[in-house]
Design an enzyme around this catalytic site. Structure first.
Site, PDB file in Angstrom:
ATOM      1  N   SER A 107       0.573  -1.101   0.176  1.00 33.90           N
ATOM      2  CA  SER A 107       0.093   0.570  -0.039  1.00 33.90           C
ATOM      3  C   SER A 107       1.324   0.967   0.522  1.00 33.90           C
ATOM      4  CB  SER A 107      -1.119   0.062   1.192  1.00 33.90           C
ATOM      5  OG  SER A 107      -1.710   1.197   1.331  1.00 33.90           O
ATOM      6  N   ASP A 218      -9.777  -4.737  -4.417  1.00 36.74           N
ATOM      7  CA  ASP A 218      -9.670  -3.206  -3.460  1.00 36.74           C
ATOM      8  C   ASP A 218      -9.707  -1.808  -4.122  1.00 36.74           C
ATOM      9  OD1 ASP A 218      -7.891  -2.413  -2.054  1.00 36.74           O
ATOM     10  OD2 ASP A 218      -5.253  -2.549  -2.841  1.00 36.74           O
ATOM     11  N   HIS A 248      -8.236  -5.592   0.559  1.00 32.04           N
ATOM     12  CA  HIS A 248      -6.989  -4.830  -0.300  1.00 32.04           C
ATOM     13  C   HIS A 248      -5.672  -5.249   0.354  1.00 32.04           C
ATOM     14  CE1 HIS A 248      -4.432  -1.391  -0.018  1.00 32.04           C
ATOM     15  NE2 HIS A 248      -4.184  -1.158   1.378  1.00 32.04           N
TER      16      HIS A 248
END
Length: 273
Positions: A107, A218, A248
């Site tokens: 991320s 996601d 995610h």
């Protein structure tokens, strides 16, 4: 796997807490960059899987995160975060000289890892990006536009349900005192916008092997936005694994064993073993 060790290092904006999951004779070093609002302790299960595969695992709490110094979730400049990550890499290399390093970024950590690879890719054996903030990620600009129009950033924290289909993951995240549960902050939003542009302009990583993992459900960092960034960074040569239905955090998803296996198989291909 051996119990984790904590290191307190001097960072660019105060002390950095780093964690090491040791290995007595590692074949490779996994350097892990965590995501926004969380901390490296959430990666213990990944570290265990990589340790069984012969890795010594290292990773920091980024500035303003976890046990590291700084105002919570405030990152003024991601170049400082990259520099701090390099400090951890140097500690890892001093512990295990001449052992290849594979950088794994999730991320926000994927954005940090991408920029790290542009700056220090010659020191890496491979790069792994999980749900990376790279390419077209509209959230920071949208929140800053709201800020400009209304004078405040909307107080929208990360939804635990967006992380994984496993409800236990969301429950643990919501109860974790080291996780930030408030809204994003203006300096960090501005830094995201700048660094997305910096990575887009920073060129590809040449022949550095790159593995991209992403869940196709996601909603925090949508797959379609990340794809052009990954393709640009890799020069179109990335290995990709998209997990149907996953949200995610593929390393905390119901398919986490498959995600771990993708990483270890990729490392075997890169290192030849």
């Amino acid at each position: 796997m051996t119990d984790a060790r904590e290191h307190v290092l001097t960072g660019t904006r105060g002390t950095i807490s780093a964690r090491e999951w040791p290995h007595p004779r590692p074949r490779w070093i996994a350097l892990v960059a965590h995501g926004y609002g969380e901390h490296i302790g959430r990666y213990a299960e990944l570290a265990g899987a990589l340790g069984k595969h012969g890795a010594a695992v290292f990773g920091p709490d980024h500035t303003g995160h976890g046990r590291s110094a700084g105002e919570r979730v405030v990152i003024e400049d991601f170049e400082d975060v990259v520099t701090d990550l390099h400090t951890v890499a140097q500690r890892a290399r001093s512990t295990h000289p001449d052992v290849p390093v594979v950088l794994i970024g999730h991320s926000m950590g994927g954005l940090v890892a991408a920029r790290y690879a542009q700056r220090h890719g010659d020191r890496l054996a491979a790069l792994v990006l999980s749900g990376p903030v790279i390419g077209t990620w509209e959230t920071p600009a949208r929140l800053l536009a709201h800020d400009s129009a209304h004078g405040e950033v909307p107080g929208i924290p990360v939804s635990p349900a967006a992380l994984s289909r496993d409800p236990a993951v969301g429950a643990a995240y919501a109860a974790d005192p080291l996780v930030w549960h408030g809204p994003m902050k203006r300096p960090t939003l501005r830094a995201f916008v700048r660094t997305l542009e910096d990575v887009a302009r920073g060129g590809d990583v040449g022949r550095l092997p790159l593995l991209w993992l992403h869940g196709d459900d996601d909603r925090l960092v949508p797959l379609a936005g990340s794809r052009p960034g990954v393709e640009r960074l890799s020069g179109g040569a990335a290995t990709e694994r998209i997990f149907p239905g996953a949200r995610h955090e593929v390393f905390h998803e119901t398919i986490k064993a498959a995600a771990f296996a993708e990483v270890t198989a990729f490392v075997d291909r890169v290192l030849g073993g």
